[in-house]
Design a protein around this motif. Structure first.
Motif, PDB file in Angstrom:
ATOM      1  N   ALA A 270      -8.257  80.221 105.326  1.00 20.28           N
ATOM      2  CA  ALA A 270      -9.232  79.829 106.330  1.00 20.28           C
ATOM      3  C   ALA A 270      -8.680  78.653 107.203  1.00 20.28           C
ATOM      4  O   ALA A 270      -9.253  78.516 108.485  1.00 20.28           O
ATOM      5  N   GLU A 271      -7.385  77.915 107.028  1.00 19.47           N
ATOM      6  CA  GLU A 271      -6.905  76.966 107.702  1.00 19.47           C
ATOM      7  C   GLU A 271      -5.753  77.320 108.541  1.00 19.47           C
ATOM      8  O   GLU A 271      -5.312  76.615 109.165  1.00 19.47           O
ATOM      9  N   CYS A 272      -5.251  78.750 108.255  1.00 18.38           N
ATOM     10  CA  CYS A 272      -3.978  79.065 109.035  1.00 18.38           C
ATOM     11  C   CYS A 272      -4.166  79.623 110.372  1.00 18.38           C
ATOM     12  O   CYS A 272      -3.217  79.652 111.197  1.00 18.38           O
ATOM     13  N   LEU A 273      -5.318  79.949 110.887  1.00 18.92           N
ATOM     14  CA  LEU A 273      -5.483  80.505 112.057  1.00 18.92           C
ATOM     15  C   LEU A 273      -4.880  79.613 113.461  1.00 18.92           C
ATOM     16  O   LEU A 273      -5.398  78.327 113.457  1.00 18.92           O
ATOM     17  N   GLY A 274      -4.051  80.131 114.202  1.00 17.94           N
ATOM     18  CA  GLY A 274      -3.406  79.196 115.311  1.00 17.94           C
ATOM     19  C   GLY A 274      -2.211  78.662 114.901  1.00 17.94           C
ATOM     20  O   GLY A 274      -1.678  77.971 115.696  1.00 17.94           O
ATOM     21  N   GLU A 275      -2.068  78.497 113.669  1.00 21.63           N
ATOM     22  CA  GLU A 275      -0.864  77.696 113.101  1.00 21.63           C
ATOM     23  C   GLU A 275       0.418  78.821 113.305  1.00 21.63           C
ATOM     24  O   GLU A 275       0.468  79.875 113.445  1.00 21.63           O
ATOM     25  N   VAL A 276       1.580  78.209 113.196  1.00 23.67           N
ATOM     26  CA  VAL A 276       2.900  78.708 113.350  1.00 23.67           C
ATOM     27  C   VAL A 276       3.229  79.483 111.740  1.00 23.67           C
ATOM     28  O   VAL A 276       3.501  78.445 111.054  1.00 23.67           O
ATOM     29  N   CYS A 277       3.429  80.579 111.517  1.00 23.68           N
ATOM     30  CA  CYS A 277       3.689  81.336 110.496  1.00 23.68           C
ATOM     31  C   CYS A 277       5.066  81.019 109.925  1.00 23.68           C
ATOM     32  O   CYS A 277       6.062  80.777 110.692  1.00 23.68           O
ATOM     33  N   GLY A 278       5.365  80.323 108.536  1.00 21.37           N
ATOM     34  CA  GLY A 278       6.610  80.152 108.068  1.00 21.37           C
ATOM     35  C   GLY A 278       6.950  81.164 107.164  1.00 21.37           C
ATOM     36  O   GLY A 278       8.045  80.851 106.544  1.00 21.37           O
ATOM     37  N   GLU A 279       6.564  82.417 107.061  1.00 22.37           N
ATOM     38  CA  GLU A 279       7.086  83.470 106.095  1.00 22.37           C
ATOM     39  C   GLU A 279       6.876  84.770 106.631  1.00 22.37           C
ATOM     40  O   GLU A 279       6.082  85.000 107.572  1.00 22.37           O
ATOM     41  N   PHE A 280       7.808  85.646 105.978  1.00 19.11           N
ATOM     42  CA  PHE A 280       7.437  87.134 106.531  1.00 19.11           C
ATOM     43  C   PHE A 280       6.350  87.732 105.599  1.00 19.11           C
ATOM     44  O   PHE A 280       6.416  87.335 104.442  1.00 19.11           O
ATOM     45  N   ILE A 281       5.354  88.317 106.322  1.00 19.67           N
ATOM     46  CA  ILE A 281       4.178  88.869 105.567  1.00 19.67           C
ATOM     47  C   ILE A 281       4.234  90.297 105.839  1.00 19.67           C
ATOM     48  O   ILE A 281       4.079  90.809 107.235  1.00 19.67           O
ATOM     49  N   CYS A 282       4.419  91.111 104.833  1.00 20.45           N
ATOM     50  CA  CYS A 282       4.676  92.452 104.984  1.00 20.45           C
ATOM     51  C   CYS A 282       3.764  93.356 104.147  1.00 20.45           C
ATOM     52  O   CYS A 282       3.910  93.444 102.895  1.00 20.45           O
ATOM     53  N   PRO A 283       2.971  94.401 104.796  1.00 20.04           N
ATOM     54  CA  PRO A 283       2.193  94.981 103.928  1.00 20.04           C
ATOM     55  C   PRO A 283       3.071  96.182 103.494  1.00 20.04           C
ATOM     56  O   PRO A 283       3.943  96.741 104.047  1.00 20.04           O
ATOM     57  N   PHE A 284       3.107  96.669 102.075  1.00 19.44           N
ATOM     58  CA  PHE A 284       4.021  97.405 101.661  1.00 19.44           C
ATOM     59  C   PHE A 284       3.411  98.712 100.874  1.00 19.44           C
ATOM     60  O   PHE A 284       2.406  98.227 100.217  1.00 19.44           O
ATOM     61  N   PRO A 285       3.566  99.858 101.172  1.00 15.22           N
ATOM     62  CA  PRO A 285       4.469 100.345 102.105  1.00 15.22           C
ATOM     63  C   PRO A 285       4.098 100.321 103.581  1.00 15.22           C
ATOM     64  O   PRO A 285       2.782 100.382 103.788  1.00 15.22           O
ATOM     65  N   PRO A 286       4.720 100.168 104.488  1.00 16.79           N
ATOM     66  CA  PRO A 286       6.284 100.531 104.644  1.00 16.79           C
ATOM     67  C   PRO A 286       7.062  99.285 104.772  1.00 16.79           C
ATOM     68  O   PRO A 286       8.197  99.255 104.857  1.00 16.79           O
TER      69      PRO A 286
END
Length: 361
Positions: A270-286
């Protein structure tokens, strides 16, 4: 980049779904300016070995092509090849670069399997894919006749010159099923495992090991699925994702390298909107990143991730695979000072981070 020349043009072709780019025209244009064409042909090691298959990257003038030989041909998993053609790229320099990356203790099982795959192709190069092509066309014909099921074909992407006929992408959106739900049913009830799960579709690969029994089991499983999930009136399922919606408003606040080394913290979803992402977030697959370090977290990207998570996708890369929290870059945090390199730019076409397809065909 005024005054600077591109070092190369890099293209992914074919895509995971078999869509091919016009490499002949692209290579011709690049070569007219002395610029080499590098092709990620991971899913195209078989191309060019049948009259009804698209031409390979090298046949279309590519200078370098990387193929994951194990994906369609019969070598062991993790085995691949790098092919070169022409004299625009310095082969000795490529060799030196490979020496800095490759192991001095390679797996001879993998190397032997690559040689076996090459030998298998060389024995009957004109006919080896005849059976696979026959089964692929048979499967598409039978599945197209099943009510509530869509089959992806070249007409869906008329701007592209060709599609790999051995890729079979089937849509379930008219049944109101996500690809993840359809995959679970087919795997659980019929022992059918697909190559790629999408939000509204499944992709299967027909290859040299495919038999008519496999095709019959697939068709039977899909018929059973439609028998328990009748098409929704009007042909509109409950799933109406826009294929590239999460990527329509990409904004980078930092380059990925700086974001990687910056100070970070974990915050609730709930607090992350508009922030700078610090990690890779990948739905898998693919496993294609929806968010990467340095990218601003947007409503669309976040909604998309939560949607596919709820539909059954596995989230990889994220420190919290349940997505109750996300790692962000601490505001105004500066990365450590390292030597910055400024290589010549590389033109990237069809980069998969900008295209997370969800077909509605």
């Amino acid at each position: 980049m005024e005054g600077r020349k591109a070092a190369a043009v890099f293209i992914t072709s074919p895509t995971y779904h078999g869509i091919c780019s016009n490499l002949a025209e692209i290579s011709k244009l690049g070569h007219s300016h002395g610029i080499p064409l590098i092709v990620d042909e991971a899913h195209g090691a078989h191309l060019g070995f049948h009259p009804q298959l698209p031409n390979s990257a090298l046949q279309q003038g590519a200078d370098l092509a990387v193929q994951s030989t194990h994906k369609v041909l019969c070598s062991l998993t993790q085995s691949s090849m790098l092919h070169m053609l022409g004299n625009i790229v310095d082969s000795e320099r490529i060799g030196r670069c490979l020496q800095t990356l490759q192991s001095t203790s390679p797996s001879f099982l993998l190397l032997a399997s690559l040689d076996a795959a090459r030998a298998q192709l060389s024995e009957n190069p004109d006919t080896i894919f005849n059976k696979a092509m026959e089964l692929a066309f048979e499967a598409k014909h039978l599945i197209k006749e099943i009510p509530g099921i869509s089959v992806f074909d070249l007409a869906s992407f008329s701007n592209f010159p060709a599609i790999d006929p051995l890729r079979l992408t089937i849509g379930f959106w008219q049944l109101g099923l996500s690809g993840y739900e359809a995959d679970e049913i087919l795997c659980r009830d019929h022992g059918i495992t697909c190559e790629l799960v999408g939000t509204q579709s499944l992709t299967f690969v027909i290859n040299l090991g495919t038999s008519r029994d496999h095709i019959q089991r697939l068709v039977s499983g899909i018929k059973h699925l439609t028998g328990t999930h009748a098409p929704i009136h009007g042909g509109k399922g409950r799933l109406q994702h826009s294929g590239c919606t999460p990527f329509a408003d990409i904004k980078m606040s930092m380059i990925p390298r700086d974001a990687f080394f910056a100070s970070k913290k974990k915050v609730s979803i709930a607090e992350c909107l508009g922030e700078v992402c610090g990690e890779f977030i990948c739905p898998f697959p693919p496993g294609i990143p929806v968010l990467i370090p340095g990218e601003i977290i947007t409503d669309k990207a976040l909604d998309y991730l939560l949607d596919v998570r709820n539909e059954g996708a596995v989230i990889t890369g994220a420190s919290d695979p349940l997505l109750t929290s996300i790692v962000i870059v601490v505001a105004h945090a500066m990365p450590p000072i390292f030597c910055r390199l400024t290589p010549s730019p590389v033109i990237i076409i069809n980069h998969q981070h900008t295209s997370y397809p969800s077909f509605n065909f």
